[in-house]
Design an enzyme around this catalytic site. Structure first.
Site, short mmCIF file in Angstrom:
data_model
loop_
_atom_site.label_atom_id
_atom_site.label_comp_id
_atom_site.label_asym_id
_atom_site.label_seq_id
_atom_site.Cartn_x
_atom_site.Cartn_y
_atom_site.Cartn_z
N HIS A 9 0.82 -1.21 0.00
CA HIS A 9 0.00 0.00 0.00
C HIS A 9 0.86 1.27 0.00
O HIS A 9 2.02 1.26 0.41
CB HIS A 9 -0.91 0.01 1.22
CG HIS A 9 -0.17 0.03 2.53
ND1 HIS A 9 0.37 1.18 3.07
CD2 HIS A 9 0.15 -0.95 3.39
CE1 HIS A 9 0.97 0.92 4.20
NE2 HIS A 9 0.86 -0.38 4.43
N ARG A 60 -5.92 1.16 4.04
CA ARG A 60 -4.73 1.59 3.29
C ARG A 60 -4.41 0.63 2.14
O ARG A 60 -3.85 1.04 1.13
CB ARG A 60 -3.53 1.76 4.22
CG ARG A 60 -3.10 0.53 5.00
CD ARG A 60 -2.08 0.92 6.06
NE ARG A 60 -1.53 -0.20 6.82
CZ ARG A 60 -2.09 -0.74 7.90
NH1 ARG A 60 -3.26 -0.28 8.33
NH2 ARG A 60 -1.48 -1.71 8.55
N GLU A 86 -1.83 -6.75 7.49
CA GLU A 86 -0.48 -6.56 8.02
C GLU A 86 -0.31 -7.41 9.28
O GLU A 86 -1.28 -7.87 9.88
CB GLU A 86 -0.27 -5.07 8.33
CG GLU A 86 1.03 -4.70 9.03
CD GLU A 86 2.27 -5.07 8.24
OE1 GLU A 86 2.54 -6.28 8.12
OE2 GLU A 86 2.97 -4.15 7.76
N HIS A 156 0.41 -5.56 2.44
CA HIS A 156 1.26 -4.87 3.41
C HIS A 156 2.67 -5.44 3.39
O HIS A 156 2.91 -6.54 2.87
CB HIS A 156 0.65 -5.02 4.80
CG HIS A 156 -0.79 -4.63 4.86
ND1 HIS A 156 -1.22 -3.37 5.22
CD2 HIS A 156 -1.91 -5.35 4.58
CE1 HIS A 156 -2.55 -3.33 5.16
NE2 HIS A 156 -2.97 -4.51 4.77
#
Length: 201
Positions: A9, A60, A86, A156
């Site tokens: 991201h 994100r 993440e 991520h």
């Protein structure tokens, strides 16, 4: 040959503030949005068109996917999964990284950040991320690649590291050397469901 495109991201607000983000939801900054749009343009220039898009449930990541598609003049639904989130930084979530290093020591924080199997307090190790990413990849993504489809994953830093271990490009001993920049498309070539090589656009 099918292609798997991995994109971390764009810069988030807590990336800008140098904070551990983990499972916390944070929006992209204006710079992060620009990074995502630039990634989409690179895909378009390279003539790479994804057939399916997977992303995590954190804003994100999915917002990055939206901007990549928009910039590449593509319209595809997003398949979102918690398994692509993440790494959970546990008690470190929200803390400033520099202040955390002062509190616990830079060496300890580096171990938490880059070791394969040592989790931060209350959080996940990279091995834990691999344990959730691998079955998701094998069930939902690998069959599509084996069928010759191009797949885009917007995720991520640590879920992408986990994927690179799953794909056997890195081992638990070498994965700490992989640095993943925001918004830099990584293209992995597949032949018959087997990854053969990867490069950055």
């Amino acid at each position: 040959m099918a292609k798997l495109i991995l994109i971390r991201h764009g810069q988030s607000q807590w990336n800008l503030e140098n904070r551990f983000t983990g499972f916390r939801d944070q929006p992209l900054t204006a710079h992060g949005e620009s990074e995502a749009r630039a990634a989409g343009k690179r895909l378009k220039v390279a003539g790479i068109t994804p057939d399916l898009v997977f992303t995590s449930t954190l804003e994100r990541a999915w917002r990055t996917a939206e901007l990549v598609l928009e910039s590449a003049d593509l319209k595809l639904p997003l398949v979102k999964s918690d398994d692509l989130r993440e790494r959970n930084y546990g008690d470190l979530n929200g803390l400033n990284k520099a202040e955390t290093a002062e509190k616990y020591g830079a060496e300890q924080v580096q171990i938490w950040r880059r070791s394969y199997d040592v989790p931060p307090p209350g959080g996940e190790s990279l091995a834990d991320v691999v344990a959730r990413v691998k079955p998701y990849y094998e069930k939902h993504i690998l069959p599509e690649l084996a069928a010759g489809k191009n797949i885009l994953i917007a995720a991520h830093g640590n879920s992408i590291r986990a994927l690179m271990v799953v794909l056997d490009f890195y081992t638990p001993d070498t994965i700490s050397s992989l640095e993943i920049a925001h918004g830099e498309p990584m293209v992995i070539e597949f032949s018959g469901g087997t990854p053969t090589e990867y490069h950055y656009l």
